[in-house]
Scaffold this motif. Structure first.
Motif, PDB file in Angstrom:
ATOM      1  N   ARG A 109       0.823  -1.214   0.000  1.00  0.00           N
ATOM      2  CA  ARG A 109       0.000   0.000   0.000  1.00  0.00           C
ATOM      3  C   ARG A 109       0.854   1.260   0.000  1.00  0.00           C
ATOM      4  O   ARG A 109       0.559   2.237  -0.722  1.00  0.00           O
ATOM      5  CB  ARG A 109      -0.927   0.016   1.218  1.00  0.00           C
ATOM      6  N   ASN A 110       1.922   1.278   0.800  1.00  0.00           N
ATOM      7  CA  ASN A 110       2.744   2.482   0.910  1.00  0.00           C
ATOM      8  C   ASN A 110       3.419   2.856  -0.402  1.00  0.00           C
ATOM      9  O   ASN A 110       3.897   3.983  -0.548  1.00  0.00           O
ATOM     10  CB  ASN A 110       3.793   2.308   2.006  1.00  0.00           C
ATOM     11  N   GLU A 111       3.468   1.925  -1.344  1.00  0.00           N
ATOM     12  CA  GLU A 111       4.055   2.195  -2.655  1.00  0.00           C
ATOM     13  C   GLU A 111       2.992   2.476  -3.706  1.00  0.00           C
ATOM     14  O   GLU A 111       3.304   2.644  -4.894  1.00  0.00           O
ATOM     15  CB  GLU A 111       4.902   0.999  -3.097  1.00  0.00           C
ATOM     16  N   GLY A 112       1.726   2.497  -3.287  1.00  0.00           N
ATOM     17  CA  GLY A 112       0.640   2.753  -4.215  1.00  0.00           C
ATOM     18  C   GLY A 112       0.344   1.586  -5.131  1.00  0.00           C
ATOM     19  O   GLY A 112      -0.193   1.762  -6.225  1.00  0.00           O
ATOM     20  N   LEU A 113       0.664   0.363  -4.672  1.00  0.00           N
ATOM     21  CA  LEU A 113       0.509  -0.822  -5.506  1.00  0.00           C
ATOM     22  C   LEU A 113      -0.368  -1.860  -4.811  1.00  0.00           C
ATOM     23  O   LEU A 113      -0.446  -1.917  -3.577  1.00  0.00           O
ATOM     24  CB  LEU A 113       1.874  -1.454  -5.802  1.00  0.00           C
ATOM     25  N   SER A 114      -1.012  -2.686  -5.612  1.00  0.00           N
ATOM     26  CA  SER A 114      -1.664  -3.901  -5.124  1.00  0.00           C
ATOM     27  C   SER A 114      -0.975  -5.092  -5.776  1.00  0.00           C
ATOM     28  O   SER A 114      -0.284  -4.943  -6.792  1.00  0.00           O
ATOM     29  CB  SER A 114      -3.156  -3.910  -5.475  1.00  0.00           C
ATOM     30  N   VAL A 159      -4.938   4.048  -7.686  1.00  0.00           N
ATOM     31  CA  VAL A 159      -5.157   5.487  -7.565  1.00  0.00           C
ATOM     32  C   VAL A 159      -5.709   5.833  -6.192  1.00  0.00           C
ATOM     33  O   VAL A 159      -5.322   6.831  -5.579  1.00  0.00           O
ATOM     34  CB  VAL A 159      -6.111   5.972  -8.678  1.00  0.00           C
ATOM     35  N   ASP A 160      -6.607   4.981  -5.692  1.00  0.00           N
ATOM     36  CA  ASP A 160      -7.208   5.197  -4.373  1.00  0.00           C
ATOM     37  C   ASP A 160      -6.280   4.623  -3.313  1.00  0.00           C
ATOM     38  O   ASP A 160      -6.209   3.403  -3.122  1.00  0.00           O
ATOM     39  CB  ASP A 160      -8.580   4.525  -4.328  1.00  0.00           C
ATOM     40  N   GLY A 161      -5.587   5.478  -2.612  1.00  0.00           N
ATOM     41  CA  GLY A 161      -4.583   5.013  -1.655  1.00  0.00           C
ATOM     42  C   GLY A 161      -5.137   4.444  -0.376  1.00  0.00           C
ATOM     43  O   GLY A 161      -4.391   3.868   0.418  1.00  0.00           O
ATOM     44  N   VAL A 162      -6.455   4.595  -0.129  1.00  0.00           N
ATOM     45  CA  VAL A 162      -7.020   4.096   1.124  1.00  0.00           C
ATOM     46  C   VAL A 162      -8.061   3.003   0.884  1.00  0.00           C
ATOM     47  O   VAL A 162      -8.725   2.569   1.829  1.00  0.00           O
ATOM     48  CB  VAL A 162      -7.661   5.253   1.936  1.00  0.00           C
ATOM     49  N   GLU A 211      -9.945  -0.627   0.222  1.00  0.00           N
ATOM     50  CA  GLU A 211      -9.769  -1.932   0.850  1.00  0.00           C
ATOM     51  C   GLU A 211      -9.562  -3.046  -0.156  1.00  0.00           C
ATOM     52  O   GLU A 211      -9.148  -4.140   0.224  1.00  0.00           O
ATOM     53  CB  GLU A 211     -10.990  -2.281   1.718  1.00  0.00           C
ATOM     54  N   ARG A 212      -9.855  -2.784  -1.429  1.00  0.00           N
ATOM     55  CA  ARG A 212      -9.755  -3.845  -2.429  1.00  0.00           C
ATOM     56  C   ARG A 212      -9.091  -3.291  -3.679  1.00  0.00           C
ATOM     57  O   ARG A 212      -9.143  -2.088  -3.949  1.00  0.00           O
ATOM     58  CB  ARG A 212     -11.136  -4.398  -2.765  1.00  0.00           C
ATOM     59  N   PRO A 213      -8.452  -4.164  -4.477  1.00  0.00           N
ATOM     60  CA  PRO A 213      -7.805  -3.702  -5.708  1.00  0.00           C
ATOM     61  C   PRO A 213      -8.834  -3.223  -6.722  1.00  0.00           C
ATOM     62  O   PRO A 213      -9.991  -3.662  -6.713  1.00  0.00           O
ATOM     63  CB  PRO A 213      -7.075  -4.946  -6.220  1.00  0.00           C
ATOM     64  N   GLU A 214      -8.410  -2.306  -7.583  1.00  0.00           N
ATOM     65  CA  GLU A 214      -9.279  -1.861  -8.661  1.00  0.00           C
ATOM     66  C   GLU A 214      -9.678  -3.037  -9.544  1.00  0.00           C
ATOM     67  O   GLU A 214     -10.826  -3.171  -9.954  1.00  0.00           O
ATOM     68  CB  GLU A 214      -8.569  -0.796  -9.497  1.00  0.00           C
ATOM     69  N   THR A 215      -8.713  -3.909  -9.843  1.00  0.00           N
ATOM     70  CA  THR A 215      -8.948  -5.140 -10.591  1.00  0.00           C
ATOM     71  C   THR A 215      -7.733  -6.035 -10.368  1.00  0.00           C
ATOM     72  O   THR A 215      -6.871  -5.724  -9.549  1.00  0.00           O
ATOM     73  CB  THR A 215      -9.180  -4.847 -12.090  1.00  0.00           C
TER      74      THR A 215
END
Length: 499
Positions: free
Chosen positions: A340-345, A358-361, A363-367
């Motif tokens: 999360r701290n790197e902006g990645l899932s 894009v959404d840093g907070v 709870e689930r991945p965009e895809t």
């Protein structure tokens, strides 16, 4: 629909985020019986030091009801090698993917067929052109191959008075494919050939249903062996619905493998040996983590602190996060939290893949980045191969995945439970067929069908452990997109068939 029962269906439909498209109906006048469309061609491939010449047949097989009326057109692609005079000496393998609702292009173009898609080392397939080569790792050297697309996938569809929903369910799907297999064996005079089933993901559950259909009646089709590629047979062991703590246990060593890959754990403490690390994760999961979850709120505070600290060292998640999550981290939360701290899932099908969030907070991945990183290349390569090499001149919509909906998860006598479980059908088949061998192939970085969940399931009573063979790969759900794993997994399937 129970959440455990819809697990695999939600996985793929959500990943694609596409609307289900109805396949065009086969044009026919009132009272007219359509004819199956079939294309035959010749080909050759070199596997090892053997040049194999074969006949490829791509086309439809009609399923029929008890009155002989056609109900479905199953599109399949068969490769039958030259030079077999005695069918008893030449095995045949029926191959399918999962979903439910996926065509067989992944195993066809990814690993077993005579031509293979080569993906770039970068975890993004990009755009055309894609590299397709003669497949030196095909298993045509040891078996004829039949790649099968169930109704609603590829170009397979319901016809006549039938609807797709007549075939969309655990039992319905098994019944239709069992009928297809019996027809294929009769039309090709292969009833006395050794027979194998190779399935991936939901395709492994399909194997359980097929064994129930093929070996659970008086007109048996006895199977010599099955390859369960990325196994899901009993959904309890990786489903984290409320109250099902064993799902967290089934996932936890997969979380550990992912944390290892992304450098979020102390590798030096384990001598850089992932096998030793995962052995430790398995032991912790069973002997400490599971009992702690079972104690619930009665777990002593000092013991809770120790379990959380160890869980953090294995999963790479902070002790604060694990404490706030009550030691229970769902898969989607893990995908977001690890980096999360790197902006990645991280990916679900293959947790080596990462996606930008894009959404840093959230709870689930965009895809799922491990799906959109490969889907375009497989579809383009499969359809180009059908048209240019096999001569299939269809322009109808080809459903890679996503055209099946409303799946019936009621598995009947598989057991009275809130989670699908076809494992009893496989264990029964093993008890009633002493030649049935089971190969279980698992990727360490597969969080969709975790390796430890499969281990927990096969550890249950009823299986002949001497005929259950586990093989592991440092890859994900589709382990064959990782070239070193492609080499070893094809050797493992070849050994299942040839030994």
């Amino acid at each position: 629909m129970q959440s455990g029962k819809s697990y695999m269906f939600r996985l793929f439909t959500a990943a694609l985020a596409v609307a289900a498209l109805a396949l065009p109906a086969l044009a026919q006048e009132a009272g007219e019986t359509p004819e199956p469309r079939v294309w035959a061609s010749r080909g050759q491939v070199t596997v090892g030091d053997q040049r194999i010449r074969y006949t490829a047949t791509a086309g439809e097989t009609f399923l029929r009801d008890s009155d002989g009326n056609p109900t479905a057109a199953i599109f399949a692609t068969s490769y039958v090698a030259d030079g077999t005079s005695d069918p008893r000496t030449r095995p045949v393998a029926f191959v399918f993917n999962g979903g439910p609702g996926s065509a067989s292009l992944w195993l066809h173009m990814g690993v077993f067929g005579p031509q293979r898609l080569v993906l770039p080392d970068a975890m993004d397939d990009g755009a055309a052109p894609f590299d397709v080569v003669e497949n030196a790792y095909s298993i045509l050297d040891v078996a004829d191959l039949v790649f099968v697309d169930p109704v609603g996938t590829g170009w397979s569809r319901a016809i006549g008075d039938s609807e797709g929903s007549d075939f969309w369910g655990v039992n319905e799907d098994g019944e239709s494919l069992a009928q297809f297999i019996r027809i294929w064996l009769s039309e090709n005079q292969r009833w006395n050939s050794p027979k194998y089933l190779l399935g991936e993901s939901y395709g492994t559950l399909r194997i359980g249903s097929l064994l129930n259909q093929l070996e659970g009646s008086y007109t048996d089709v006895s199977i010599n062996g099955v390859a369960l590629i990325s196994t899901v047979l009993d959904f309890r062991y990786d489903d984290t619905s409320d109250g099902n703590d064993v799902g967290y246990v089934g996932l936890m060593p997969g979380y550990a493998a992912t944390a290892w890959y992304h450098g979020k754990v102390d590798r030096a403490a384990w001598g850089g040996d992932i096998e030793a690390f995962l052995t430790g994760a398995r032991t912790f999961a069973i002997e400490e983590y599971m009992p702690a979850l079972m104690h619930g709120v009665n777990l002593p505070a000092d013991r809770r602190d120790r379990v959380i600290a160890t869980l953090s060292r294995f999963t790479g998640l902070s002790e604060v996060f694990l404490d706030r999550a009550n030691m229970r981290v769902s898969l989607q939360r893990f995908q977001r939290e690890l980096r999360r701290n790197e902006g990645l899932s991280v990916g679900r099908l293959d947790s080596r893949y990462t996606g930008v969030e894009v959404d840093g907070v959230g709870e689930r991945p965009e895809t799922d980045p491990s799906f959109y990183g490969i889907d375009g290349s497989f579809t383009a390569s499969m359809l180009d191969y059908f048209g240019r090499t096999l001569g299939v001149d269809l322009t109808e919509y080809y459903s890679t995945i996503g055209g099946v909906r409303g799946w019936n998860w009621d598995a009947g006598d598989s057991g009275d439970n809130n989670y699908i479980n076809v494992a009893p059908w496989i264990s029964r088949a093993m008890r009633q067929n002493s030649d049935l061998e089971v190969l279980v192939q698992q990727g360490y970085y597969d969080l969709a069908t975790p390796f430890f969940a499969a281990e927990l399931m096969f550890n249950q009573p009823g299986f002949d452990q001497e005929r259950v063979h586990f093989r592991y790969y440092e890859a994900g759900h589709m382990m064959y997109i990782h070239h070193p794993s492609l080499l070893t997994m094809t050797d493992d399937v070849r050994a299942l068939i040839a030994d």
